[in-house]
Design an enzyme around this catalytic site. Structure first.
Site, PDB file in Angstrom:
ATOM      1  N   TYR A 158       0.850  -1.202   0.000  1.00  0.00           N
ATOM      2  CA  TYR A 158       0.000   0.000   0.000  1.00  0.00           C
ATOM      3  C   TYR A 158       0.886   1.253   0.000  1.00  0.00           C
ATOM      4  O   TYR A 158       0.653   2.187  -0.771  1.00  0.00           O
ATOM      5  CB  TYR A 158      -0.932  -0.007   1.215  1.00  0.00           C
ATOM      6  CG  TYR A 158      -1.789   1.246   1.293  1.00  0.00           C
ATOM      7  CD1 TYR A 158      -2.773   1.485   0.339  1.00  0.00           C
ATOM      8  CD2 TYR A 158      -1.602   2.199   2.297  1.00  0.00           C
ATOM      9  CE1 TYR A 158      -3.553   2.647   0.380  1.00  0.00           C
ATOM     10  CE2 TYR A 158      -2.375   3.351   2.354  1.00  0.00           C
ATOM     11  CZ  TYR A 158      -3.351   3.573   1.391  1.00  0.00           C
ATOM     12  OH  TYR A 158      -4.111   4.724   1.425  1.00  0.00           O
ATOM     13  N   LYS A 162       1.182   4.402  -2.784  1.00  0.00           N
ATOM     14  CA  LYS A 162       0.962   5.817  -2.487  1.00  0.00           C
ATOM     15  C   LYS A 162       2.234   6.629  -2.718  1.00  0.00           C
ATOM     16  O   LYS A 162       2.178   7.827  -3.014  1.00  0.00           O
ATOM     17  CB  LYS A 162       0.424   5.979  -1.068  1.00  0.00           C
ATOM     18  CG  LYS A 162      -1.007   5.452  -0.929  1.00  0.00           C
ATOM     19  CD  LYS A 162      -1.981   6.204  -1.842  1.00  0.00           C
ATOM     20  CE  LYS A 162      -3.415   5.742  -1.721  1.00  0.00           C
ATOM     21  NZ  LYS A 162      -4.361   6.512  -2.566  1.00  0.00           N
TER      22      LYS A 162
END
Ligand code: NDP
Length: 259
Positions: A158, A162
């Site tokens: 994740y 990002k």
């Protein structure tokens, strides 16, 4: 807010959380909003409420941003009065799982990479050239994350997606520097939305635990910043905003009150 009157705003992931709050605040500011998500009934319901509440136009569309062809088709088949998109909010995104990298689920990784990175790329690739062609003062607002700045245990994939959002934003800003287009990357810390429920595959108990003992941000806090960036004068580009709850310093460093 005057600057947003009748602007056309395309929001991915508008069925819940931050995307939904953005749709509401843009509609309140007089913008016309295109709400996209896979749950078309939810975006339709939200669009109907916004139209009645703010006497503005709202269009609900079913879209899975992971599907490149669907992204191209949805933009190509917009009704003519919706074609000139001024603002793209690349918000659709998710975290899946919190396992150690070497024990992670490959399908979870694919969902995060395909949505958070490739979905954002597909929409940007399709809409930015149209902004240039239509000679609008275009604005791309990406919802990155504090996770793109500091990794945390169990969050490697994740965080990497990002981090990609940060560098895609920075790179695009350079590539459109000779145009009126502005690029903003908003990097929130902990926001209480459906995010953790999705991360823990529907386990509400685990999701609630994330926000226990700390006052998290709410979706409207982020939408406020998005709308602020979008309504700045055309010569003002807000490049990046990092925003956390007061008791959060990085993705992994936060203070929780003991009960
Ligand atoms: P929510 O789960 O509440 O909302 C996520 C939205 O994204 C939903 O509308 C969902 O709609 C949509 N979405 C997910 N996958 C897809 C897809 N493949 N195609 C189209 N839409 C999709 O979470 P948040 O509002 O919190 O998340 C919004 C963004 O904010 C994400 O990018 C997230 O990474 C980021 N963020 C969130 C933080 C937080 O703490 N909550 C912190 C930092 C960043 P549907 O399922 O109907 O398709």
């Amino acid at each position: 807010m005057k600057t947003l009157q009748n602007k056309i705003v395309f929001i991915s992931g508008a069925s819940s959380g931050i995307g939904r709050a953005c749709a509401e605040l843009f509609a309140q500011a007089g913008a016309k909003v295109i709400l996209c998500a896979r749950s078309v009934e939810k975006v339709q319901e939200i669009a109907d409420v916004l139209k009645a509440k703010y006497q503005t136009d709202a269009l609900a569309l079913k879209l899975d941003v992971q599907d490149k062809n669907a992204v191209n088709e949805i933009v190509d088949t917009l009704p003519s009065e919706w074609e000139k998109i001024d603002i793209l909010v690349n918000n659709a995104g998710l975290a899946r799982g919190l396992e150690k990298l070497h024990q992670g689920d490959v399908e979870d990784w694919e969902a995060m990479i395909d949505t958070n990175v490739k979905g954002l790329l597909y929409l940007t690739r399709k809409i930015v050239p149209q902004m240039l062609e239509n000679k609008v003062n275009g604005h791309v607002i990406n919802i990155g994350s504090i996770a793109g700045i500091h990794a945390y245990p169990g969050g490697a994939v994740y965080c990497a997606t990002k981090s990609a959002v940060k560098f895609l934003s920075d790179g695009l800003r350079m590539d459109v520097v000779d145009t009126p287009i502005r690029v903003t990357n908003i990097q929130p810390g902990m926001v209480e939305t459906n995010f953790s429920v999705i991360r823990f595959h529907g386990d509400k108990g685990k999701a609630d635990n994330v926000y226990d003992g700390i006052k998290p941000l709410v979706a409207e806090d982020i939408a406020d910043i998005v709308v602020y960036a979008a309504s700045a004068p055309a010569h003002v580009q807000i490049c990046e905003v990092t925003v956390t709850p007061t008791n959060q310093a990085t993705g992994g460093i936060l203070h929780k009150e003991k009960k």
